[in-house]
Design a protein around this motif. Sequence first.
Motif, short mmCIF file in Angstrom:
data_model
loop_
_atom_site.label_atom_id
_atom_site.label_comp_id
_atom_site.label_asym_id
_atom_site.label_seq_id
_atom_site.Cartn_x
_atom_site.Cartn_y
_atom_site.Cartn_z
N UNK A 141 0.85 -1.17 0.00
CA UNK A 141 0.00 0.00 0.00
C UNK A 141 0.89 1.22 0.00
N UNK A 142 0.30 2.42 -0.21
CA UNK A 142 0.98 3.70 -0.37
C UNK A 142 1.62 3.78 -1.77
N UNK A 143 1.17 4.76 -2.53
CA UNK A 143 1.58 4.84 -3.94
C UNK A 143 3.08 5.07 -4.11
N UNK A 144 3.72 5.79 -3.20
CA UNK A 144 5.16 6.00 -3.33
C UNK A 144 5.93 4.70 -3.17
N UNK A 145 5.49 3.86 -2.23
CA UNK A 145 6.14 2.56 -2.04
C UNK A 145 5.92 1.68 -3.27
N UNK A 146 4.71 1.71 -3.82
CA UNK A 146 4.41 0.93 -5.02
C UNK A 146 5.27 1.42 -6.19
N UNK A 147 5.33 2.74 -6.35
CA UNK A 147 6.13 3.32 -7.44
C UNK A 147 7.60 2.97 -7.30
N UNK A 148 8.13 3.00 -6.09
CA UNK A 148 9.54 2.66 -5.89
C UNK A 148 9.79 1.20 -6.22
N UNK A 149 8.88 0.33 -5.79
CA UNK A 149 9.04 -1.10 -6.07
C UNK A 149 9.05 -1.36 -7.58
N UNK A 150 8.12 -0.76 -8.29
CA UNK A 150 8.04 -0.95 -9.73
C UNK A 150 9.27 -0.34 -10.41
N UNK A 151 9.72 0.82 -9.92
CA UNK A 151 10.90 1.46 -10.49
C UNK A 151 12.16 0.62 -10.30
N UNK A 152 12.28 -0.04 -9.15
CA UNK A 152 13.48 -0.81 -8.84
C UNK A 152 13.48 -2.19 -9.50
N UNK A 153 12.37 -2.56 -10.13
CA UNK A 153 12.21 -3.93 -10.61
C UNK A 153 12.49 -4.11 -12.10
N UNK A 154 13.00 -3.07 -12.77
CA UNK A 154 13.23 -3.19 -14.20
C UNK A 154 14.52 -2.55 -14.65
N UNK A 155 14.82 -2.62 -15.94
CA UNK A 155 16.10 -2.16 -16.47
C UNK A 155 16.30 -0.65 -16.45
N UNK A 156 15.23 0.13 -16.28
CA UNK A 156 15.37 1.59 -16.24
C UNK A 156 15.50 2.11 -14.81
N UNK A 157 15.86 1.24 -13.90
CA UNK A 157 15.96 1.61 -12.48
C UNK A 157 16.85 2.82 -12.26
N UNK A 158 18.03 2.84 -12.86
CA UNK A 158 18.96 3.96 -12.63
C UNK A 158 18.41 5.27 -13.16
N UNK A 159 17.76 5.22 -14.31
CA UNK A 159 17.15 6.43 -14.86
C UNK A 159 16.06 6.95 -13.93
N UNK A 160 15.23 6.06 -13.46
CA UNK A 160 14.07 6.47 -12.67
C UNK A 160 14.44 6.91 -11.26
N UNK A 161 15.43 6.25 -10.65
CA UNK A 161 15.71 6.48 -9.23
C UNK A 161 17.08 7.10 -8.97
N UNK A 162 17.91 7.25 -10.01
CA UNK A 162 19.20 7.90 -9.84
C UNK A 162 20.35 6.93 -9.65
#
Length: 222
Positions: free
Chosen positions: A68-89
């Motif tokens: 739950x919590x959209x920021x946690x969901x967004x972070x999980x999805x961001x960290x789970x794919x090949x564009x992780x560095x672009x999305x999260x730094x």
Amino acid sequence: MSSFGTIYSYPNNPRVKKVQAIGNINGLQVSEAPNFEMGVTNRTPEFLAKFPLGKVPVYEGADGTLLFESDAIAQYVAESGPAKDQLLGVSAAERAHIRQWSCLAEGDLMGAVVPFALWHMKLVQYTEKDLEGHLAKLERVVGAAEAHLKAGDRKWLATAEKLSAADISLAAPLSWAFAMILDEELRAKYPNVVAWYERTIESEGVKQAFGEKKFVEKRPAF
């Protein structure tokens, strides 16, 4: 493409658009649960067994991950794919800058925009003074983004080359703000934000989640 997970929420929730845009950039499909009914689906025993708070949006991964919590969901999805560095730094400073804008978006900006959405849908009554106060909070955040973009002649909020989760996170509540309250007169005060917003929502992956741009021409009288 098989679904990476399912998100439960009411239609046209900007927090869902944020997660789906991040998923698109990462090549991960985040589906919306069909036939979700706010106040009904999220009150069933089956739903509450997984998500006891009954809040939305919530996420159920194909692997059983529950969030739950959209920021946690967004972070999980961001960290789970090949564009992780672009999305999260890629550096501590870059990650912190992305995080600061994401926090500002979910806290101050969403907090200022939601009352207008509730008022617009006639779900809550506000006084003129209440709405003027929310508008002042909204303009304070947009003004800070305007100054930031202008001072650095920046294309993106937190990174130099490509959009990040910071851009998507701030654009999400602004999609409601531009559609309901930031009319032509107010947009004229923030040309850098408007240009950045259009650039963000027209980016590949984001446009598929956000849909067409909606700008209100004249905000309703309070």
